[in-house]
Design a protein around this motif. Sequence first.
Motif, PDB file in Angstrom:
ATOM      1  N   VAL A   1       0.957  -1.005   0.036  1.00 45.18           N
ATOM      2  CA  VAL A   1      -0.118  -0.063   0.100  1.00 45.18           C
ATOM      3  C   VAL A   1       1.002   1.351   0.065  1.00 45.18           C
ATOM      4  N   ALA A   2       1.992   1.292   0.702  1.00 35.27           N
ATOM      5  CA  ALA A   2       2.921   2.397   0.662  1.00 35.27           C
ATOM      6  C   ALA A   2       3.719   2.695  -0.519  1.00 35.27           C
ATOM      7  N   GLU A   3       3.884   1.567  -1.459  1.00 33.95           N
ATOM      8  CA  GLU A   3       4.876   1.929  -2.532  1.00 33.95           C
ATOM      9  C   GLU A   3       4.269   2.736  -3.288  1.00 33.95           C
ATOM     10  N   PRO A   4       5.208   3.854  -3.768  1.00 31.47           N
ATOM     11  CA  PRO A   4       4.893   4.844  -5.062  1.00 31.47           C
ATOM     12  C   PRO A   4       4.742   4.210  -6.288  1.00 31.47           C
ATOM     13  N   ILE A   5       3.721   3.241  -6.455  1.00 33.40           N
ATOM     14  CA  ILE A   5       3.671   2.653  -7.730  1.00 33.40           C
ATOM     15  C   ILE A   5       2.044   2.784  -8.129  1.00 33.40           C
ATOM     16  N   PRO A   6       1.732   2.718  -9.518  1.00 35.81           N
ATOM     17  CA  PRO A   6       0.202   2.754  -9.679  1.00 35.81           C
ATOM     18  C   PRO A   6      -0.577   1.623  -9.192  1.00 35.81           C
ATOM     19  N   TRP A   7      -1.912   1.876  -8.893  1.00 33.01           N
ATOM     20  CA  TRP A   7      -2.777   0.945  -8.260  1.00 33.01           C
ATOM     21  C   TRP A   7      -2.787  -0.299  -8.869  1.00 33.01           C
ATOM     22  N   LYS A   8      -2.906  -0.525 -10.268  1.00 30.09           N
ATOM     23  CA  LYS A   8      -2.677  -1.750 -10.795  1.00 30.09           C
ATOM     24  C   LYS A   8      -1.616  -2.382 -10.249  1.00 30.09           C
ATOM     25  N   GLN A   9      -0.573  -2.132 -10.387  1.00 34.58           N
ATOM     26  CA  GLN A   9       0.553  -2.890 -10.013  1.00 34.58           C
ATOM     27  C   GLN A   9       0.567  -3.207  -8.605  1.00 34.58           C
ATOM     28  N   LYS A  10       0.261  -2.383  -7.720  1.00 34.32           N
ATOM     29  CA  LYS A  10      -0.279  -2.859  -6.160  1.00 34.32           C
ATOM     30  C   LYS A  10      -1.082  -4.040  -6.139  1.00 34.32           C
ATOM     31  N   LEU A  11      -2.062  -3.692  -6.737  1.00 32.72           N
ATOM     32  CA  LEU A  11      -3.137  -4.934  -6.828  1.00 32.72           C
ATOM     33  C   LEU A  11      -2.570  -6.139  -7.216  1.00 32.72           C
ATOM     34  N   LEU A  12      -1.855  -6.075  -8.437  1.00 33.49           N
ATOM     35  CA  LEU A  12      -0.967  -7.399  -8.816  1.00 33.49           C
ATOM     36  C   LEU A  12       0.041  -7.741  -7.784  1.00 33.49           C
ATOM     37  N   LYS A  13       0.577  -6.901  -7.172  1.00 29.94           N
ATOM     38  CA  LYS A  13       1.724  -7.551  -5.968  1.00 29.94           C
ATOM     39  C   LYS A  13       0.670  -8.112  -4.706  1.00 29.94           C
ATOM     40  N   ILE A  14      -0.493  -7.356  -4.537  1.00 31.26           N
ATOM     41  CA  ILE A  14      -1.236  -8.106  -3.374  1.00 31.26           C
ATOM     42  C   ILE A  14      -1.538  -9.569  -4.001  1.00 31.26           C
ATOM     43  N   ALA A  15      -2.131  -9.578  -5.180  1.00 31.99           N
ATOM     44  CA  ALA A  15      -2.397 -11.015  -5.838  1.00 31.99           C
ATOM     45  C   ALA A  15      -1.150 -12.006  -5.633  1.00 31.99           C
ATOM     46  N   MET A  16      -0.001 -11.403  -6.213  1.00 36.26           N
ATOM     47  CA  MET A  16       1.117 -12.542  -6.329  1.00 36.26           C
ATOM     48  C   MET A  16       1.603 -12.703  -4.724  1.00 36.26           C
ATOM     49  N   SER A  17       1.428 -11.829  -3.620  1.00 40.22           N
ATOM     50  CA  SER A  17       1.792 -12.273  -2.224  1.00 40.22           C
ATOM     51  C   SER A  17       0.756 -13.196  -1.571  1.00 40.22           C
ATOM     52  N   ILE A  18      -0.316 -13.472  -2.281  1.00 39.73           N
ATOM     53  CA  ILE A  18      -1.433 -14.444  -1.884  1.00 39.73           C
ATOM     54  C   ILE A  18      -1.214 -15.620  -2.514  1.00 39.73           C
ATOM     55  N   GLN A  19      -0.559 -15.716  -3.716  1.00 41.25           N
ATOM     56  CA  GLN A  19      -0.468 -16.947  -4.587  1.00 41.25           C
ATOM     57  C   GLN A  19       0.261 -18.085  -3.839  1.00 41.25           C
ATOM     58  N   PRO A  20       1.312 -17.841  -3.023  1.00 38.90           N
ATOM     59  CA  PRO A  20       1.786 -19.057  -2.220  1.00 38.90           C
ATOM     60  C   PRO A  20       0.817 -19.839  -1.412  1.00 38.90           C
ATOM     61  N   HIS A  21      -0.146 -19.160  -0.889  1.00 33.31           N
ATOM     62  CA  HIS A  21      -0.900 -19.609   0.159  1.00 33.31           C
ATOM     63  C   HIS A  21      -2.356 -19.933  -0.369  1.00 33.31           C
ATOM     64  N   VAL A  22      -2.738 -19.150  -1.490  1.00 29.71           N
ATOM     65  CA  VAL A  22      -4.017 -19.480  -2.045  1.00 29.71           C
ATOM     66  C   VAL A  22      -3.578 -19.657  -3.597  1.00 29.71           C
ATOM     67  N   PRO A  23      -3.086 -20.725  -4.107  1.00 30.46           N
ATOM     68  CA  PRO A  23      -2.847 -20.587  -5.424  1.00 30.46           C
ATOM     69  C   PRO A  23      -3.752 -20.480  -6.409  1.00 30.46           C
ATOM     70  N   PHE A  24      -3.556 -19.893  -7.500  1.00 25.78           N
ATOM     71  CA  PHE A  24      -4.452 -19.569  -8.738  1.00 25.78           C
ATOM     72  C   PHE A  24      -3.858 -19.466  -9.899  1.00 25.78           C
ATOM     73  N   ASP A  25      -4.465 -19.853 -11.034  1.00 28.41           N
ATOM     74  CA  ASP A  25      -4.029 -19.614 -12.261  1.00 28.41           C
ATOM     75  C   ASP A  25      -4.548 -18.545 -12.957  1.00 28.41           C
ATOM     76  N   TYR A  26      -5.701 -18.134 -12.472  1.00 22.62           N
ATOM     77  CA  TYR A  26      -6.512 -16.862 -12.913  1.00 22.62           C
ATOM     78  C   TYR A  26      -7.150 -16.131 -11.848  1.00 22.62           C
ATOM     79  N   LEU A  27      -7.212 -15.142 -11.805  1.00 18.90           N
ATOM     80  CA  LEU A  27      -7.922 -14.239 -10.401  1.00 18.90           C
ATOM     81  C   LEU A  27      -8.542 -13.202 -11.219  1.00 18.90           C
ATOM     82  N   THR A  28     -10.003 -13.203 -10.754  1.00 18.41           N
ATOM     83  CA  THR A  28     -10.455 -11.845 -11.290  1.00 18.41           C
ATOM     84  C   THR A  28     -10.949 -10.980 -10.102  1.00 18.41           C
TER      85      THR A  28
END
Length: 649
Positions: free
Chosen positions: A143-170
Amino acid sequence: MNKKILIVEDESLVAYDLKLILTRAGYKVCGIADSVTEALEIIEEQKPEMVLLDIFLKGNQTGIDLAKILTSKNIAFVYLSANFQESILERAKATQPYGFLVKPFREKELLITLDVAFYRHQNSIESKLRQEQALELVFKNIVAEPIPWKQKLLKIAMSIQPHVPFDYLTTTMKNGVGFPGNAISFFRTGFDEYQVIGTDEFVNITKTNRDQLKQMQDGSPRTTKADFYNAAGFAKIWPEFPVKKLIAQVFNMQSFLGLPLLSSSGDVIQFSFYSRKTDCYTNDHLILLDRLHRSLLMAIEEIIPLDAPEPLVTRSDKSTQGELREKNKATGFKDIICKSHQMLTVLDHIGIVAPLDTSVLVLGESGTGKERIAKSIHYLSFRKNKPLVVVNCASMPATLIESELFGHEKGAFTGAVEKRTGKFELADGGTIFLDEIGEMPAELQVKLLRVLQEQEIERIGGKGPIKINVRIVAATNRNLEKEVEEGRFRLDLYYRLFVFPITIPPLRERKDDIPVLANYFLERYAQKSGKAITGISPNVMNQLLDYHWPGNVRELEHFIERSILLTDGPVIKDAYLPKLQGKKENPVYAETATDRLKTIDEHARDHILDVLKRCNGKISGKDGAASKLGLPPSTLHSKMQKLGIKKWE
């Protein structure tokens, strides 16, 4: 305070014997139940820390049914059963028990199993708490990173990936009427590589239009509760959720987990996880997401501009992907080449366990790359600047293995002319990789168990124990459960190592990896040999995809190296594959219409039935099936019982 144990057993004599043993060992037996209903009443009142659980109980429900409830309540359980039916055992193992005892069992076996079960459960709880705390911190940092919101959302998804795996996330950012214009999806294309998909691109990929999507969405019920569906269960909800059906069919998804987050403004932010695995999602995923609900919602509310116009996306977010690929290479995965969802899941698991000090057991056939996995675990851990010591337990003589592992003092035995430092001491502060641990002699297994429990070793001829700080990563291509069953591997050691298993699928089960591996080896060995070979012909590639690869990745690597040496032009045009081992020529690898390979037990059952027919059903004696199979009649009877062979037909 004594640890509380509930006994769920419908045979009263067995139950009271268990109570006597446990009480004598210092445990508190908080109740005995003979049915799931009675057990649940005691659980509600007594809150046991462990349940000893028979599979077949009084009433309509089984111990397997109760096990699922215990998992949701985070209560550890150990199965007790006299049933050897493979189907029952498979269903029981699927509930992930903390131990399994086969009746009749000895008192010592029971107490060892309980000790290991409590250890594994405690490790599991601590690991989950650390994961949750780490994720909450990751969310705040993103949340604190100075990057566009889309990239923040992608990073959130990537941080969840090892714990709740997905091949497609909407992610649907506003639960408005119709198909939301500001929905955004992430399609996994590699490790830490994702294609970002907006509504326009979704329309193009699925060959639909916005009006059709709106119509599909309008006809779907709104969901406010987190839930998951696997395989056939997922297909059953398609009529109600046509957009989910569309995603499943276009992207080949087999499982689904939905997570609705209710925002402070009353809007619902919907996360929809999809996986190509048929059995991807479990209650554990729901429990984790429930615990993370508040911190995830706070992060998403700060990241997502709910009134933002539809995100503009390209075919893929190149800058993010490039940055992540470099990060990927720098963090220990550069030698693992893959793109299949099976291997991406393996990498996710490595990412979860590497920062911890948990023991890891790497399982897989020969040639699948177990040592590379072990190295990645080490290089991604906090021990990466300390030694990684590799030991092949199969290659060391039984008479020398103790000295190799633990060292010896000068004069400790004939030939010990000088002091020797063992592998464990050399690995102090770092990691020791015990390859082919299934080959370790029984007497050494006892000493290894002590190292795991006490974190200390003793040199041969030494005067006392030496404290060490070593992480153990072990690997085997053997079925350790079978080794335990047949008395060749210690049950307590097995469960100590089995805290975090990582299974590497064979190459034949992840054919998406064959082209990328083949091209990787082609580039490496062409450069090494000085030949200007730049490609593989489509005909050869088709043969590689069709081949069974009994030697896995190692065999593919050797094939490419050999092909480069035999090729004169710029393209490999001939496949010098062993004809008799291709799956089409060899009936051993013949597959059914559903493309399913037979298990070893199924092959064994077929073989025993064939021999019984040839012997006209005779088991003992000169011309009996036992003699033909080279087995004692009692052993054959036991195998027939285990494989469900009641008579020959």
